[in-house]
Scaffold this motif. Structure first.
Motif, PDB file in Angstrom:
ATOM      1  N   ARG A 150       2.275   1.709  -3.529  1.00  0.00           N
ATOM      2  CA  ARG A 150       1.244   2.169  -4.456  1.00  0.00           C
ATOM      3  C   ARG A 150       0.923   3.644  -4.220  1.00  0.00           C
ATOM      4  O   ARG A 150       0.743   4.415  -5.178  1.00  0.00           O
ATOM      5  CB  ARG A 150      -0.021   1.307  -4.322  1.00  0.00           C
ATOM      6  CG  ARG A 150       0.145  -0.114  -4.860  1.00  0.00           C
ATOM      7  CD  ARG A 150      -1.092  -0.960  -4.582  1.00  0.00           C
ATOM      8  NE  ARG A 150      -2.243  -0.463  -5.326  1.00  0.00           N
ATOM      9  CZ  ARG A 150      -2.614  -0.914  -6.531  1.00  0.00           C
ATOM     10  NH1 ARG A 150      -1.912  -1.862  -7.134  1.00  0.00           N
ATOM     11  NH2 ARG A 150      -3.675  -0.420  -7.129  1.00  0.00           N
ATOM     12  N   ALA A 151       0.859   4.036  -2.965  1.00  0.00           N
ATOM     13  CA  ALA A 151       0.572   5.443  -2.654  1.00  0.00           C
ATOM     14  C   ALA A 151       1.692   6.344  -3.155  1.00  0.00           C
ATOM     15  O   ALA A 151       1.428   7.431  -3.707  1.00  0.00           O
ATOM     16  CB  ALA A 151       0.390   5.607  -1.152  1.00  0.00           C
ATOM     17  N   ALA A 188      -0.830   3.389 -15.590  1.00  0.00           N
ATOM     18  CA  ALA A 188      -1.418   4.709 -15.318  1.00  0.00           C
ATOM     19  C   ALA A 188      -0.409   5.618 -14.629  1.00  0.00           C
ATOM     20  O   ALA A 188      -0.254   6.795 -14.992  1.00  0.00           O
ATOM     21  CB  ALA A 188      -2.676   4.554 -14.467  1.00  0.00           C
ATOM     22  N   TRP A 189       0.318   5.091 -13.633  1.00  0.00           N
ATOM     23  CA  TRP A 189       1.297   5.910 -12.918  1.00  0.00           C
ATOM     24  C   TRP A 189       2.473   6.284 -13.826  1.00  0.00           C
ATOM     25  O   TRP A 189       2.967   7.413 -13.773  1.00  0.00           O
ATOM     26  CB  TRP A 189       1.798   5.161 -11.695  1.00  0.00           C
ATOM     27  CG  TRP A 189       0.705   4.825 -10.720  1.00  0.00           C
ATOM     28  CD1 TRP A 189      -0.418   5.568 -10.436  1.00  0.00           C
ATOM     29  CD2 TRP A 189       0.611   3.651  -9.903  1.00  0.00           C
ATOM     30  NE1 TRP A 189      -1.197   4.936  -9.504  1.00  0.00           N
ATOM     31  CE2 TRP A 189      -0.593   3.764  -9.145  1.00  0.00           C
ATOM     32  CE3 TRP A 189       1.416   2.526  -9.717  1.00  0.00           C
ATOM     33  CZ2 TRP A 189      -0.991   2.766  -8.235  1.00  0.00           C
ATOM     34  CZ3 TRP A 189       1.022   1.547  -8.814  1.00  0.00           C
ATOM     35  CH2 TRP A 189      -0.164   1.671  -8.087  1.00  0.00           C
ATOM     36  N   ALA A 196       1.429   8.950 -16.297  1.00  0.00           N
ATOM     37  CA  ALA A 196       1.394  10.265 -15.638  1.00  0.00           C
ATOM     38  C   ALA A 196       2.811  10.818 -15.492  1.00  0.00           C
ATOM     39  O   ALA A 196       3.048  12.017 -15.708  1.00  0.00           O
ATOM     40  CB  ALA A 196       0.721  10.145 -14.276  1.00  0.00           C
ATOM     41  N   LEU A 201       9.031   4.826 -13.269  1.00  0.00           N
ATOM     42  CA  LEU A 201       8.715   5.297 -11.920  1.00  0.00           C
ATOM     43  C   LEU A 201       9.968   5.408 -11.053  1.00  0.00           C
ATOM     44  O   LEU A 201      10.098   6.357 -10.267  1.00  0.00           O
ATOM     45  CB  LEU A 201       7.698   4.360 -11.263  1.00  0.00           C
ATOM     46  CG  LEU A 201       6.318   4.329 -11.917  1.00  0.00           C
ATOM     47  CD1 LEU A 201       5.460   3.231 -11.307  1.00  0.00           C
ATOM     48  CD2 LEU A 201       5.613   5.682 -11.791  1.00  0.00           C
ATOM     49  N   ASP A 259       0.254  -5.393 -10.700  1.00  0.00           N
ATOM     50  CA  ASP A 259      -0.940  -4.700 -11.186  1.00  0.00           C
ATOM     51  C   ASP A 259      -0.535  -3.869 -12.400  1.00  0.00           C
ATOM     52  O   ASP A 259      -0.157  -2.701 -12.287  1.00  0.00           O
ATOM     53  CB  ASP A 259      -1.505  -3.811 -10.082  1.00  0.00           C
ATOM     54  CG  ASP A 259      -2.857  -3.205 -10.452  1.00  0.00           C
ATOM     55  OD1 ASP A 259      -3.168  -3.151 -11.666  1.00  0.00           O
ATOM     56  OD2 ASP A 259      -3.574  -2.768  -9.539  1.00  0.00           O
ATOM     57  N   ALA A 289      -2.394  -0.465 -13.178  1.00  0.00           N
ATOM     58  CA  ALA A 289      -2.043   0.621 -12.261  1.00  0.00           C
ATOM     59  C   ALA A 289      -0.647   1.148 -12.578  1.00  0.00           C
ATOM     60  O   ALA A 289      -0.427   2.368 -12.630  1.00  0.00           O
ATOM     61  CB  ALA A 289      -2.103   0.135 -10.818  1.00  0.00           C
ATOM     62  N   ALA A 307       3.767   5.728  -5.687  1.00  0.00           N
ATOM     63  CA  ALA A 307       3.730   5.755  -7.151  1.00  0.00           C
ATOM     64  C   ALA A 307       2.605   6.651  -7.654  1.00  0.00           C
ATOM     65  O   ALA A 307       2.768   7.402  -8.622  1.00  0.00           O
ATOM     66  CB  ALA A 307       3.572   4.337  -7.685  1.00  0.00           C
ATOM     67  N   GLU A 308       1.469   6.585  -6.991  1.00  0.00           N
ATOM     68  CA  GLU A 308       0.310   7.361  -7.429  1.00  0.00           C
ATOM     69  C   GLU A 308       0.553   8.859  -7.297  1.00  0.00           C
ATOM     70  O   GLU A 308       0.122   9.645  -8.147  1.00  0.00           O
ATOM     71  CB  GLU A 308      -0.919   6.951  -6.627  1.00  0.00           C
ATOM     72  CG  GLU A 308      -2.202   7.594  -7.122  1.00  0.00           C
ATOM     73  CD  GLU A 308      -3.443   7.004  -6.479  1.00  0.00           C
ATOM     74  OE1 GLU A 308      -4.546   7.268  -6.992  1.00  0.00           O
ATOM     75  OE2 GLU A 308      -3.305   6.285  -5.471  1.00  0.00           O
ATOM     76  N   ARG A 309       1.256   9.273  -6.261  1.00  0.00           N
ATOM     77  CA  ARG A 309       1.472  10.716  -6.087  1.00  0.00           C
ATOM     78  C   ARG A 309       2.787  11.192  -6.722  1.00  0.00           C
ATOM     79  O   ARG A 309       3.131  12.371  -6.623  1.00  0.00           O
ATOM     80  CB  ARG A 309       1.430  11.079  -4.612  1.00  0.00           C
ATOM     81  CG  ARG A 309       2.559  10.583  -3.747  1.00  0.00           C
ATOM     82  CD  ARG A 309       2.426  11.089  -2.309  1.00  0.00           C
ATOM     83  NE  ARG A 309       3.573  10.738  -1.488  1.00  0.00           N
ATOM     84  CZ  ARG A 309       3.697   9.607  -0.805  1.00  0.00           C
ATOM     85  NH1 ARG A 309       2.712   8.718  -0.829  1.00  0.00           N
ATOM     86  NH2 ARG A 309       4.784   9.373  -0.102  1.00  0.00           N
ATOM     87  N   LYS A 316       0.836  -1.203   0.000  1.00  0.00           N
ATOM     88  CA  LYS A 316       0.000   0.000   0.000  1.00  0.00           C
ATOM     89  C   LYS A 316       0.874   1.258   0.000  1.00  0.00           C
ATOM     90  O   LYS A 316       0.562   2.239  -0.684  1.00  0.00           O
ATOM     91  CB  LYS A 316      -0.935  -0.003   1.208  1.00  0.00           C
ATOM     92  CG  LYS A 316      -2.097  -0.980   1.084  1.00  0.00           C
ATOM     93  CD  LYS A 316      -3.026  -0.869   2.284  1.00  0.00           C
ATOM     94  CE  LYS A 316      -4.222  -1.799   2.137  1.00  0.00           C
ATOM     95  NZ  LYS A 316      -5.126  -1.729   3.322  1.00  0.00           N
TER      96      LYS A 316
END
Length: 365
Positions: A8-9, A36-37, A40, A281, A30, A33, A11-13, A5
């Protein structure tokens, strides 16, 4: 919060990933996901642009003293399949290059020939510079540069200064394979070590020579060694800022001793896309990521534009090293094909030079 978690958090931000984060994301598997990251991150770096260049490859020789079991291109001296390009051979390639509209780059890599002195390679750079005064010359991996220094009994810095004076513009990123001395002792024991490869790149950057970086995966390395490789590149980029693009090379085992001995098969497209997105990433300080269509095939290279890639490399003209290992792709591609691949993926094609300066916005510009 669990490691997964937390990763993932981050990578997302768009936060900087730790080694543990990267391993957790790899194991999470995933793919959507990650895509998408990575998309971005790509768009933060280069917007909707996807780049390509009009270039031509020159592979000067396949006669090599390294005898790496991962290579299908090299042959030993005396092998009837061996060749080395002389001045007239290079001149014929350059005549074709002169007839190529808007050609901006000559890309030169080859093998570690046991006899040819460094002066031969320097003279090739001078020959290219004289024939194509406005083209960028991207030539010689750190493995080749380190070998030149050893055979000449001089320093990497001295070799690079001489090549600069002859007309060298930048270095390609090949020969990195996996930056682990454990792996290199098995797959390329007679080539530059991890430290030598990194030190050559550091020296090039200090001299104002921009370079690419790469990784070849899918053979005997562990996932942790892949991540360590990426982190070593990120650390050097933090120090110098000299890497302008990163490229992943999936290992093509066909016709290689390593592939036969280990019974290796080419990793699949899922792994290709996962590693591309994860690399984008982790390498948060490298602006451009190449999807090398010669390695991946054109359809998978186009798909890679959704996984963080923003560069399809170039038209190439003729490529021998990867095709010797069983690649079934074309040896060249047109501007129009590259342009169509990019537009269909929803991006804006930008023809560039070696340093990502725009030449034209697509084929019709």
């Amino acid at each position: 919060m669990s490691d997964r978690k937390k990763a993932r958090a981050a990578a997302e931000r768009g936060a900087r990933l730790t080694k543990e984060d990267a391993l957790a994301l790899y194991e999470d598997n995933d793919l959507l996901a990650l895509a998408a990251w990575a998309r971005a991150a790509k768009e933060r770096a280069s917007g909707k642009n996807v780049y390509y260049t009009v270039n031509r490859h020159i592979n000067l020789t396949n006669i090599c003293s390294a005898n790496c079991p991962l290579c299908a291109f090299q042959v030993e001296q005396g092998d009837t399949r061996g060749y080395i390009m002389e001045t007239d051979d290079v001149a014929r390639v350059l005549e074709l290059a002169k007839k190529t509209p808007r050609l901006t780059e000559i890309h030169i890599v080859s093998a570690l020939h046991p006899d040819r002195p460094f002066s031969y390679y320097e003279s090739v750079v001078r020959q290219v510079r004289a024939a194509l005064p406005h083209a960028d010359i991207k030539a010689f991996t750190p493995v080749e540069v380190v070998n030149f220094a050893k055979t000449e009994g001089t320093s990497v810095r001295a070799i690079l200064r001489t090549l600069q004076a002859a007309g060298l513009s930048s270095l390609p990123g090949g020969g990195a394979e996996i930056l682990s001395d454990r792996v290199r002792a098995i797959i390329c024991s007679n080539k530059a070590t991890r430290a030598e490869w990194l030190d050559c790149m550091r020296t090039a950057h200090e001299l104002g020579i921009r370079t690419n970086a790469s990784m070849m995966y899918g053979h005997i390395e562990t996932v942790e060694e892949r991540i360590d490789h990426l982190l070593a590149l990120r650390e050097l980029q933090d120090e110098t800022g000299g890497f302008q693009a990163f490229m992943l090379f999936p290992f093509h085992p066909e016709n290689t001793a390593l592939g036969a001995e280990k019974k290796l098969v080419r990793v699949g497209s899922w792994e290709d896309m996962k590693m591309l997105a994860l690399s984008r990433l982790v390498l948060d300080n490298v602006a451009h990521f190449k999807a090398f269509w010669v390695m991946l095939t054109q359809p998978i290279a186009q798909l890679a534009l959704g996984f963080g890639a923003d560069d399809l490399d170039g038209t190439i003209g003729e490529e021998k090293i990867i095709h010797a290992a069983g690649a079934q792709t074309q040896t060249g591609i047109t501007r129009r094909e590259l342009d169509a691949m990019i537009r269909e993926a929803g991006y804006v094609p930008v023809e560039r030079d070696t340093f990502y300066q725009p030449i034209a916005a697509g084929e019709g510009a």
